[in-house]
Design an enzyme around this catalytic site. Sequence first.
Site, PDB file in Angstrom:
ATOM      1  N   HIS A 193       0.842  -1.190   0.000  1.00 12.97           N
ATOM      2  CA  HIS A 193       0.000   0.000   0.000  1.00 12.97           C
ATOM      3  C   HIS A 193       0.880   1.244   0.000  1.00 12.97           C
ATOM      4  CE1 HIS A 193      -2.743   2.928   2.125  1.00 12.97           C
ATOM      5  NE2 HIS A 193      -3.432   2.581   1.069  1.00 12.97           N
ATOM      6  N   HIS A 231      -0.808  10.708  -2.730  1.00 14.10           N
ATOM      7  CA  HIS A 231      -2.138  10.344  -2.242  1.00 14.10           C
ATOM      8  C   HIS A 231      -3.028  11.553  -1.953  1.00 14.10           C
ATOM      9  CE1 HIS A 231      -5.071   9.401   0.966  1.00 14.10           C
ATOM     10  NE2 HIS A 231      -5.253   8.322   0.238  1.00 14.10           N
TER      11      HIS A 231
END
Length: 142
Positions: free
Chosen positions: A37, A80
Site C-alpha cells: 500500500h 495520495h
Amino acid sequence: MIGVIPPGRRTGHREEANQNVAKRFSSLLPRIAHVSHRGGSALTPENTLLAFKRAVEVWLTGQIELDIRMSRDGVPVVIHDVTVDRTTDGAGAVAELSLAELQALDVGYRFSSDGREFPFRGLGVRIPTLEEVLREGLMPAM
C-alpha cells in the site's frame, strides 16, 4: 466457494467431476499476492520510487498500490493527498503546483516511523511522476 472432500471419503462420479473442475479452476487463479500500500508507507516515505523499489526488492511484493493526481501543468504525479502538506516540507494543493514545484519538495521531510527521528529528511526523496514509476519497471506484468 470451492469445496474440498476430506481424504478417505467416498464420492460419487458427479462429486469427483466437480472436484476436478474445482482443482483445474484453482490452478488458474493467481497465487495470493503481497500488496504494498503506497509502497509500504509505514517503512519509507509513501508513493515514492524508494518505497516502490524497496517493496519489490526487500519484501518481494507482487502488487503496488499507488495514487495519482495531476499537477497544475497536467502531468500525472504519484501522491495520495490533495495537498502536499502532510507528506512534504511544502504546502498547497497538488493541482495548483507545477511539476517543477512538486519535485522540488522533500517527501522525506515529515516521514518518521517513531515520531522522533526523520531518517529520509534531506536525502532527495521526491514526488515521482507516473511515467517515472512505470519506467522503473516495478509494476508486475498482468
